[in-house]
Design a protein around this motif. Structure first.
Motif: not given
Length: 189
Positions: A25-34, A54-59
């Motif tokens: 879910x975090x990967x999809x929200x941040x457009x990063x890989x798992x 990107x991760x912090x914005x997703x979280x």
């Protein structure tokens, strides 16, 4: 610096888990890989600033909300048996990583010993030019660091700067066995 980065990964993982979000879910929200997010959470890589943002914005978390400071306020690290933190690593199935501690140590020579401390033994305080780590394989004993008595039992780990005067004693009826690692700075000899 390494402790801050380790804590960053742990804190991001804690926020993710507390929000009941999967890596996917975090990967999809941040457009990063798992895989990248897992590596950051388990301190296998250091994120660039854009990736971290990107991760912090997703979280939906602010950097000021994360506790990045090292937790240790003592001049030594004591890890009692069972106090490690199990790290789940999606890319290492079947392996259990039990995180104990980290510290930056460079330019060192290592010396490793098995030490048997017989019953009723007391060794006067000494100092060394090494960082010392000991693991109690079996038995019980006491380490004295700057007059503070630290009781150690099987499975405990003690990590400290050997320049601190330290003594040991075994007041028990059985021999205690230690695994001891000395990390001697190359410029000290």
């Amino acid at each position: 610096m390494e402790d801050i980065l380790v804590n960053l990964g742990k804190q991001l993982k804690k926020v993710r888990v507390n929000k009941n979000l999967s890596l996917k879910q975090v990967a999809e929200m941040s457009d990063l890989s798992i895989g990248l997010i897992s590596k950051i959470e388990n301190f296998r890589t250091t994120p660039s600033l854009p990736v971290l943002l990107k991760i912090m914005q997703s979280l939906e978390v602010d950097l000021s909300e994360l506790n990045l400071s090292p937790n240790n306020k003592e001049p030594y690290v004591l890890i009692k048996k069972g106090e490690g933190t199990v790290e789940e690593r999606e890319d290492s199935r079947g392996l259990e990583y039990n995180f104990l501690f980290s510290d930056s140590i460079a330019n060192s020579n290592l010396r490793l010993y098995i030490i048997n401390v017989k019953k009723d033994v007391y060794r006067e305080p000494i100092s060394t030019d090494a960082i010392e780590l000991l693991y109690v394989i079996n038995g019980k004993l006491e380490y004295i660091l700057n007059e503070e008595v630290i009781k150690l039992s099987e499975g405990d780990i003690l990590f400290f700067d050997g320049s601190t005067p330290h003594a040991l004693q075994n007041k028990n009826t059985k021999t205690a066995t230690l695994l001891k690692l000395y990390m001697i700075q190359k410029n000290s000899y």
